[in-house]
Design a protein around this motif. Structure first.
Motif, PDB file in Angstrom:
ATOM      1  N   LEU A 244       0.816  -1.207   0.000  1.00 28.37           N
ATOM      2  CA  LEU A 244       0.000   0.000   0.000  1.00 28.37           C
ATOM      3  C   LEU A 244       0.850   1.258   0.000  1.00 28.37           C
ATOM      4  O   LEU A 244       0.340   2.365  -0.186  1.00 28.37           O
TER       5      LEU A 244
ATOM      6  N   PRO B  13       3.537   3.559  -1.648  1.00 25.18           N
ATOM      7  CA  PRO B  13       4.157   3.788  -2.955  1.00 25.18           C
ATOM      8  C   PRO B  13       5.671   3.645  -2.892  1.00 25.18           C
ATOM      9  O   PRO B  13       6.305   4.012  -1.907  1.00 25.18           O
TER      10      PRO B  13
ATOM     11  N   GLN C 188       2.956  10.548   4.819  1.00 26.14           N
ATOM     12  CA  GLN C 188       3.548  11.109   3.601  1.00 26.14           C
ATOM     13  C   GLN C 188       5.055  10.893   3.515  1.00 26.14           C
ATOM     14  O   GLN C 188       5.620  10.880   2.425  1.00 26.14           O
TER      15      GLN C 188
ATOM     16  N   THR D 220       0.702  13.975  -5.290  1.00 23.00           N
ATOM     17  CA  THR D 220      -0.655  13.725  -4.818  1.00 23.00           C
ATOM     18  C   THR D 220      -0.684  12.414  -4.043  1.00 23.00           C
ATOM     19  O   THR D 220      -0.292  11.366  -4.572  1.00 23.00           O
ATOM     20  N   ALA D 221      -1.147  12.474  -2.791  1.00 19.15           N
ATOM     21  CA  ALA D 221      -1.203  11.269  -1.980  1.00 19.15           C
ATOM     22  C   ALA D 221      -2.311  10.344  -2.479  1.00 19.15           C
ATOM     23  O   ALA D 221      -3.353  10.812  -2.980  1.00 19.15           O
ATOM     24  N   PRO D 222      -2.139   9.023  -2.370  1.00 16.33           N
ATOM     25  CA  PRO D 222      -3.207   8.089  -2.747  1.00 16.33           C
ATOM     26  C   PRO D 222      -4.452   8.320  -1.891  1.00 16.33           C
ATOM     27  O   PRO D 222      -4.377   8.862  -0.795  1.00 16.33           O
ATOM     28  N   ARG D 223      -5.575   7.912  -2.390  1.00 10.68           N
ATOM     29  CA  ARG D 223      -6.815   8.070  -1.630  1.00 10.68           C
ATOM     30  C   ARG D 223      -6.919   7.009  -0.557  1.00 10.68           C
ATOM     31  O   ARG D 223      -6.536   5.860  -0.755  1.00 10.68           O
ATOM     32  N   SER D 224      -7.489   7.408   0.570  1.00 11.40           N
ATOM     33  CA  SER D 224      -7.747   6.443   1.633  1.00 11.40           C
ATOM     34  C   SER D 224      -8.825   5.468   1.176  1.00 11.40           C
ATOM     35  O   SER D 224      -9.668   5.788   0.337  1.00 11.40           O
ATOM     36  N   LYS D 225      -8.798   4.247   1.731  1.00  9.20           N
ATOM     37  CA  LYS D 225      -9.766   3.232   1.309  1.00  9.20           C
ATOM     38  C   LYS D 225      -9.959   2.210   2.422  1.00  9.20           C
ATOM     39  O   LYS D 225      -9.240   2.181   3.407  1.00  9.20           O
TER      40      LYS D 225
ATOM     41  N   TYR E 157      -4.182   7.753   4.217  1.00  8.61           N
ATOM     42  CA  TYR E 157      -2.959   8.426   3.797  1.00  8.61           C
ATOM     43  C   TYR E 157      -3.021   9.872   4.283  1.00  8.61           C
ATOM     44  O   TYR E 157      -4.058  10.522   4.197  1.00  8.61           O
TER      45      TYR E 157
END
Length: 611
Positions: free
Chosen positions: A296, A298, A376, A384-389, A417
């Motif tokens: 998860l 990057p 971060q 751009t940070a990934p979206r939370s899920k 994130y």
């Protein structure tokens, strides 16, 4: 003899064109309580003293009553009064009024706002003989909100800006550093009431500018930092700091655009090139390896391995039941988890260094959800940070947490994130990307835009210009620690000889020191009258007329106490007709005839900040 000298000095001053005060009283060290000491105060109760604590004791300006509680002696009190006078002038200029509220407050309103339970063990609580609960006030939001709510009913009575200077109380576990962290302290607190959020923001900006003027007049370097609202609450907050290497706060600031923030609130751009600590760290726990295995995080050009801390989040469901989330917080190894940022993003957390600590806090309680917070710092350079899920982990939990009881058989994993770390020097400024630098500082003031936090909780309202429903006041709260300011000024302005007071707050601006020669003593009185008349002041000049100490001893005492100006009337005056005027801050020396004293100090009549 004293009357003859007074008459002689009046005649001489009149001949030079001076106007004297009607009183012939002169401030004299021989009649003053200023018990200076050559003793080097270094430790107290096993703790090393900070410079302000040492110097206030050595200069005879304060004495300790008990741990964290001090008596202020006359010279120390004079400086406190001058600080308060500057504050009074600047606040009066923006329409503030001074009042006084009690220091022992009933518990009722504090229970309504919830702070009776959340204030913690630092609050002094007590009961009267009837069993009624009270507290010694650490702050007065509840008291002033209730007071204004009873007296103001209409928008026509607003805005209201009221403040007080009073003693506050805080039961410090380890009182230390003299006036910087005591159990009893003098504080100015201002409270404002407006009809709308827009008007409250205008008031906030006016007060912040008044604070800037106050700090400038105090004459020491200061910084204004964006800050967290903490236990006081609200939506907007700034801290005012005096720069000092003994400060407990770390400020991060940008030399290019001026951005400054407290470390706990600062945001910055993560450098694209990670540190060696970040790349060489290896997790030793199954959970850390599991975090990596989820893929998860990057990948950067240089692999960064996550460091994991743990947290518990307790939430109440609508049906009244409790929901507990176990969190793993993953940051780069060179970063610390910022609990304030975590609390703002997710809610009030308990944070632990190890999973064993979190497991112990859980006890028999079952976990409803699991969460992974990805900081971060683990993906530097990513714009751009990934979206939370959310995802169902369904048996894929690592061994070290698989044994934790879960409400459901297939627990849900929430992935968040965000910025969960403390910034470091070298991170880019969020506005212009210039590397941030750090400095130590002492917090002396804090401003808060409260909104309706207290007025709504205490049901204090007014009738607006339009509409039929009353509205809660829009409030602001603004504090300045006066005894803390006194100590901070000394921390920022001293040397190995003693205090270097800015002229605006020195107990006396000028000291006259004389040798024990009778003629010098006589001239000293005349110099006193000339300086006082030239400065057009009644209580900013003092004469060291002691007969039991030498001129050299008096001069060392003057340097210790820190008078901005010292006029030396020694035996050299009898030979040359000149007095020596020394400036404490710069060390400059001026040799001046008696007739030149008036012009010299007339040019320095106005107090200017010595920044």
């Amino acid at each position: 003899m004293g009357r003859v000298l007074a008459w002689d000095s009046r005649q001489r001053c009149s001949s030079l064109g001076f106007k004297r005060h009607a009183s012939t009283f002169r401030h004299r060290i021989s009649r003053s309580l200023v018990p200076t000491s050559k003793q080097k105060f270094v430790h107290v109760a096993g703790q090393e003293m900070v410079p302000s604590q040492q110097l206030l004791l050595r200069a005879g300006m304060m004495r300790q009553s008990s741990s964290g509680i001090y008596s202020m002696l006359p010279f120390g009190l004079k400086s406190l009064v001058k600080i308060e006078a500057i504050i009074d002038e600047e606040l009066e200029d923006i329409g503030c009024q001074k009042l006084a509220m009690p220091n022992m407050l009933p518990a009722e309103n504090w229970k309504k706002t919830g702070r009776w339970e959340t204030a913690g063990p630092e609050m002094f609580k007590l009961k009267d003989r009837k069993g009624a609960e009270f507290l010694l006030a650490p702050t007065h939001e509840e008291e002033i909100t209730t007071l204004i709510g009873k007296e103001v009913q209409s928008y026509r009575q607003l805005p209201i800006r009221v403040y007080q200077v009073t003693r506050k109380f805080r039961d410090e576990l380890r009182a230390r550093s003299g006036l910087l962290r005591g159990k009893e302290f003098l504080m100015k607190d201002l409270y404002t009431f407006d009809v709308s959020e827009e008007e409250a923001r205008k008031t906030y900006d006016e007060v912040v500018e008044a604070y800037r003027r106050i700090m400038t007049r105090l004459g020491v370097p200061y910084a204004v930092a964006e800050a967290d609202t903490g236990n006081i609450g609200g939506s907007h907050s700034h801290e005012f700091h005096i720069l000092s290497r003994v400060g407990e706060d770390s400020l991060l600031s940008c030399s290019s655009c001026g951005y400054t923030s407290n470390e706990e609130r600062a945001v910055g751009v993560i450098p694209e090139e990670p540190s060696k600590v970040a790349t060489k760290f290896r997790n030793s726990t199954d959970l850390g390896k599991w975090v990596e295995s989820l893929d998860l995080i990057p990948r950067s050009a240089v692999r960064i391995n996550p460091k994991v801390r743990y947290g518990l989040l307790h939430e109440a469901e609508q049906d009244g039941s409790a929901k507990t989330t176990l969190l793993a917080v993953a940051t780069a190894a060179d970063r610390q988890v910022n609990e304030i940022k975590m609390n703002k993003a997710l809610g009030k957390l308990e944070v632990f260094d190890t999973l064993e600590e979190a497991r112990g806090a859980l006890g028999e309680e079952k976990v409803s959800r699991f969460a992974l917070c990805v900081d971060q710092s683990l993906f530097p350079g990513l714009k751009t940070a990934p979206r939370s899920k959310s995802m169902t982990v369904d048996g894929a939990l690592p061994a070290d947490i698989a044994g934790i009881s879960c409400v459901s058989g297939s627990p849900v994993l929430d992935v968040h994130y965000g910025d969960f770390h403390n910034c470091l020097p070298g991170d880019g400024c969020p506005h212009c990307a210039t590397p941030l630098s750090t400095s130590r500082a002492i917090e002396v003031g804090h401003t808060f835009l409260l909104g309706t936090k207290y007025s709504a909780a205490l049901d204090t309202t007014f009738m607006p210009a339009t509409g039929t429903e009353p509205l809660p006041f829009q409030m602001g709260c603004y504090g300045l620690g006066i005894t803390r300011l006194l100590a901070s000024i000394i921390e920022a302005s001293h040397d190995h000889r003693g205090i270097q007071w800015p002229e605006s707050v020195a107990p006396y601006r000028v000291v006259i020191v004389t040798s024990e020669d009778e003629e010098c003593i006589k001239i000293g009185d005349e110099v006193y009258d000339a300086v006082q008349a030239s400065l057009k002041t009644k209580s900013d000049v003092i004469i060291d007329d002691r007969l039991d100490v030498t001129l050299g001893f008096k001069m060392k005492d003057a340097e210790l106490i820190g008078y901005p100006w010292m006029v030396v009337v020694g035996k050299g005056y009898l030979r040359t007709g000149n007095v020596e005027v020394q400036h404490r801050l710069t060390g400059e020396k001026h040799h001046i005839t008696f007739d030149g004293i008036a012009e010299f100090f007339a040019k320095r009549r106005e107090v200017r900040p010595s920044l």
